[in-house]
Design an enzyme around this catalytic site. Structure first.
Site, mmCIF file in Angstrom:
data_model
loop_
_atom_site.group_PDB
_atom_site.id
_atom_site.type_symbol
_atom_site.label_atom_id
_atom_site.label_comp_id
_atom_site.label_asym_id
_atom_site.label_seq_id
_atom_site.Cartn_x
_atom_site.Cartn_y
_atom_site.Cartn_z
ATOM 1 N N HIS A 109 -4.850 98.713 59.001
ATOM 2 C CA HIS A 109 -4.307 98.425 57.671
ATOM 3 C C HIS A 109 -3.128 97.456 57.819
ATOM 4 C CE1 HIS A 109 -6.515 101.312 55.182
ATOM 5 N NE2 HIS A 109 -6.471 102.132 56.210
ATOM 6 N N CYS A 127 -9.995 98.191 56.904
ATOM 7 C CA CYS A 127 -10.436 99.541 57.269
ATOM 8 C C CYS A 127 -11.839 99.813 56.702
ATOM 9 C CB CYS A 127 -9.417 100.577 56.815
ATOM 10 S SG CYS A 127 -9.603 102.138 57.689
ATOM 11 N N GLY A 141 -13.108 98.308 54.442
ATOM 12 C CA GLY A 141 -13.612 96.950 54.231
ATOM 13 C C GLY A 141 -14.253 96.360 55.481
ATOM 14 N N PRO A 199 18.410 110.268 24.727
ATOM 15 C CA PRO A 199 17.813 110.937 25.887
ATOM 16 C C PRO A 199 18.737 110.872 27.113
ATOM 17 C CG PRO A 199 16.213 109.484 24.840
ATOM 18 C CD PRO A 199 17.529 109.243 24.158
ATOM 19 N N GLU A 258 16.890 109.460 48.291
ATOM 20 C CA GLU A 258 16.185 109.456 47.007
ATOM 21 C C GLU A 258 15.602 110.841 46.770
ATOM 22 O OE1 GLU A 258 13.047 106.526 46.530
ATOM 23 O OE2 GLU A 258 12.268 107.592 44.784
ATOM 24 N N GLU A 301 -1.869 95.500 55.866
ATOM 25 C CA GLU A 301 -1.025 95.430 54.664
ATOM 26 C C GLU A 301 0.200 96.339 54.775
ATOM 27 O OE1 GLU A 301 -3.960 96.843 54.898
ATOM 28 O OE2 GLU A 301 -4.169 98.652 53.661
ATOM 29 N N GLU A 355 -20.485 108.576 57.135
ATOM 30 C CA GLU A 355 -19.631 109.176 56.099
ATOM 31 C C GLU A 355 -20.396 109.238 54.772
ATOM 32 O OE1 GLU A 355 -15.900 107.082 55.360
ATOM 33 O OE2 GLU A 355 -15.257 108.562 53.871
HETATM 34 N N1 GLN Z 1 -13.260 106.435 55.195
HETATM 35 C C1 GLN Z 1 -13.159 105.574 56.341
HETATM 36 C C2 GLN Z 1 -12.780 106.330 57.592
HETATM 37 O O1 GLN Z 1 -12.299 107.431 57.524
HETATM 38 C C3 GLN Z 1 -12.168 104.451 56.077
HETATM 39 C C4 GLN Z 1 -10.763 104.936 55.982
HETATM 40 C C5 GLN Z 1 -9.822 103.948 55.376
HETATM 41 O O2 GLN Z 1 -10.233 102.961 54.768
HETATM 42 N N2 GLN Z 1 -8.541 104.185 55.521
HETATM 43 O O3 GLN Z 1 -12.943 105.852 58.673
#
Ligand code: GLN
Length: 534
Positions: free
Chosen positions: A509, A383, A385, A189, A142, A511, A407
């Site tokens: 993550h 994460c 979350g 186009p 791609e 997902e 952070e």
């Molecule tokens: N900002 C957070 C960290 O760096 C969470 C990162 C994220 O959600 N991917 O740990």
């Protein structure tokens, strides 16, 4: 079989879904039991997209091998049901970096290093090495961006040169707009786009035409006349309920047969079992019947849907598997800082806080989590979350006023989320987070985590710099926040859960590894909880 190459280009504008077309072609070739993998060219001069803003560029996808890649890789993996490696991603930044390194080493002594042939040879060599190393029947390539962009011109030229030596089929994904005032589909186009490709020495073998609704027959005829392509090589790609429908849609137009014919591979037959399995899964995803459930995703990048595409897809996979008629409500987290959470969340059946970086909108996410905990709404944290689930619990259930992640507040007294020790010495931004697949061990058999995965050792992908501060483990635990999975050495917390109600969050993550054929376990558990809620 000698490797064959399918090159997917895009004309007229971005956002036409070249990634979905490339993925669908791979899926079809996989249904024919061919060994196929993708390569994606991106013309930008970043080394990778890890430092890009998801607001502009869409989600940063993470591979097992720590690669931070374009979100199209998520689409490839979800269609192919295979984990890919960073060697599939070739960016302008990587290429130029390597060329300069070679030049400094003296590998081009005496020559002036040029786009043609040095850069274009390098690209072809990479593609061929990739094919040989993976023993592939097909590579689907791609080319990011649009034909005519300065950025991808050298990739297109490299593919033209490749086609002089190898079996290459070119596919142009193009757009047939419908002019509202006359209600008519317009081919001009695409005619111009076709000519632009011919001007750089490429004669597309197929046009895949994005349209609203079916393409009129006379439009096809007209395009065929102007391009000299047979009408059955001009393929219709209308808007659909789900991108996963495209492979079947292409097969129904005999795209698979004509493609194989172009490569003299007519003798191959489709694997009917694979086709059937795919169709069943797709049917489950698009079927919408029964009671409707709504899940809120509270994040800061919700305005651009592409920012959370893997979260959305993981929800679709799980909903399909569980036959849940699911609606996703995207909530801008800053809204919850101004309005009460009841207003936005009173009609929802579950809450997700996805990953993210930076301070904006954080308090809104925390108030959504508090609302979910107090109102026994199922909660899934990904994460960031998980980090905010910890902050919320510390503040409101453990009486640690002002608890936070460093952070967002470097001076907080209760730094329940703090920087990973390994990050303290990091000075560069690119590719330096805790990235890629890491093992986690589920310690508690009586947990949502264990019920979800059904085993103790699991592996998920990560991308973060902060972690739950171990100093606070016992006080959080004493008040009802369970730590149910950690790294094998016990040092990093990977999954936490509320003792009461359904609340689970992970530093990973999940997902990113959810596939239509293998929905992510934590998403399945979450939606089961949503579904069984009274
Ligand atoms: N900002 C957070 C960290 O760096 C969470 C990162 C994220 O959600 N991917 O740990």
């Amino acid at each position: 079989m000698q490797t064959k190459f399918v090159v997917v280009l895009g004309s007229i504008m971005s956002g036409l879904g070249k990634g979905v077309v490339s993925s669908s072609i791979m899926k079809i070739l996989d249904m024919y039991d061919f060994k196929v993998l993708p390569i994606k060219f991106d013309g930008y001069l970043n080394y990778d997209c890890g430092t890009m803003n998801p607001y502009r560029h869409g989600e940063v996808f993470v591979l097992d091998d720590k690669g931070e890649v374009d979100m199209d890789f998520g689409t490839y993996e979800r269609f192919l049901n295979r984990s890919l490696t960073s060697s599939s991603s070739i960016t302008g930044g990587k290429l130029f970096g390597e060329i300069i390194e070679k030049e400094r080493k003296g590998e081009y002594l005496g020559e002036d290093v040029q786009v043609i042939p040095h850069l274009t040879n390098e690209i072809q060599q990479k593609v061929k090495n990739f094919a040989a190393k993976n023993k592939l029947d097909f590579v689907v390539i791609e080319v990011g961006g649009t034909v005519g962009d300065l950025e991808n011109g050298y990739f297109i030229e490299a593919m033209r040169q490749l086609s002089l030596k190898e079996q290459v089929v070119f596919i142009d994904v193009t757009y047939i707009p419908r002019l509202k005032t006359v209600g008519e589909q317009k081919t001009k186009p695409t005619q111009s786009a076709f000519r632009a490709l011919m001007a750089v020495g490429i004669n597309p073998d197929f046009l895949i035409c994005r349209t609203d609704g079916e393409m009129d027959e006379n439009i096809k005829r007209k395009l065929s006349m102007f391009t000299s392509l047979a009408e059955d090589r001009i393929i219709n790609d209308p808007d659909m309920d789900s991108p996963y429908q495209l492979p079947l849609y292409l097969i129904n137009q005999k795209f698979d047969r004509i493609l194989l014919h172009s490569f003299d591979a007519d003798n191959k037959r489709i694997n009917l079992n694979k086709l059937k399995r795919w169709n069943e899964n797709v049917d489950n995803i698009i079927r919408k019947d029964g009671k409707k459930f709504t899940v809120a995703v509270v994040g800061k990048y919700v305005e651009l849907k592409d920012s959370y595409v893997s979260v959305k897809e993981a929800l679709m996979h799980a909903a399909g598997r569980l036959s849940v008629n699911l609606d996703v409500k995207w909530i801008e987290s800053e809204l919850l800082e101004r309005n009460s959470p009841e207003e936005s969340l009173k009609d929802v059946d579950g809450v997700i806080v996805p990953g993210g970086f930076g301070k904006r909108g954080i308090e809104g996410m925390i108030s959504a989590i508090k609302y979910a905990r107090e109102n026994k709404l199922p909660y899934l944290g990904l994460c960031l979350g998980m980090q905010l689930m910890t902050v919320e619990f510390a503040r409101n259930a453990c009486n640690m006023k002002g608890a936070n992640s460093t952070e967002f507040n470097a001076d907080t007294k209760y730094n329940v989320i703090d920087i990973l020790p390994s990050q303290l010495s990091v000075t560069q931004k690119g590719g330096t987070m805790r990235l890629g697949s890491w093992e986690m061990v589920i310690s508690d058999k009586n947990s949502i985590a264990f019920a979800s995965y059904g085993k103790k050792s699991v592996s998920e992908r990560h991308r973060h710099r902060y972690e739950l501060n171990n100093k606070f483990r016992s006080i959080l635990n004493k008040n009802g926040l369970k730590i149910t999975a950690t790294t094998r050495d016990g040092k990093l917390v990977e999954i936490i859960e509320w003792k009461d109600g359904f609340g689970v969050a992970t530093q990973a993550h999940p997902e990113l590894k959810s596939r239509i054929e293998q929905p992510a376990p934590l998403f399945l558990s979450f939606l089961k909880a949503v579904k069984s809620r009274k």
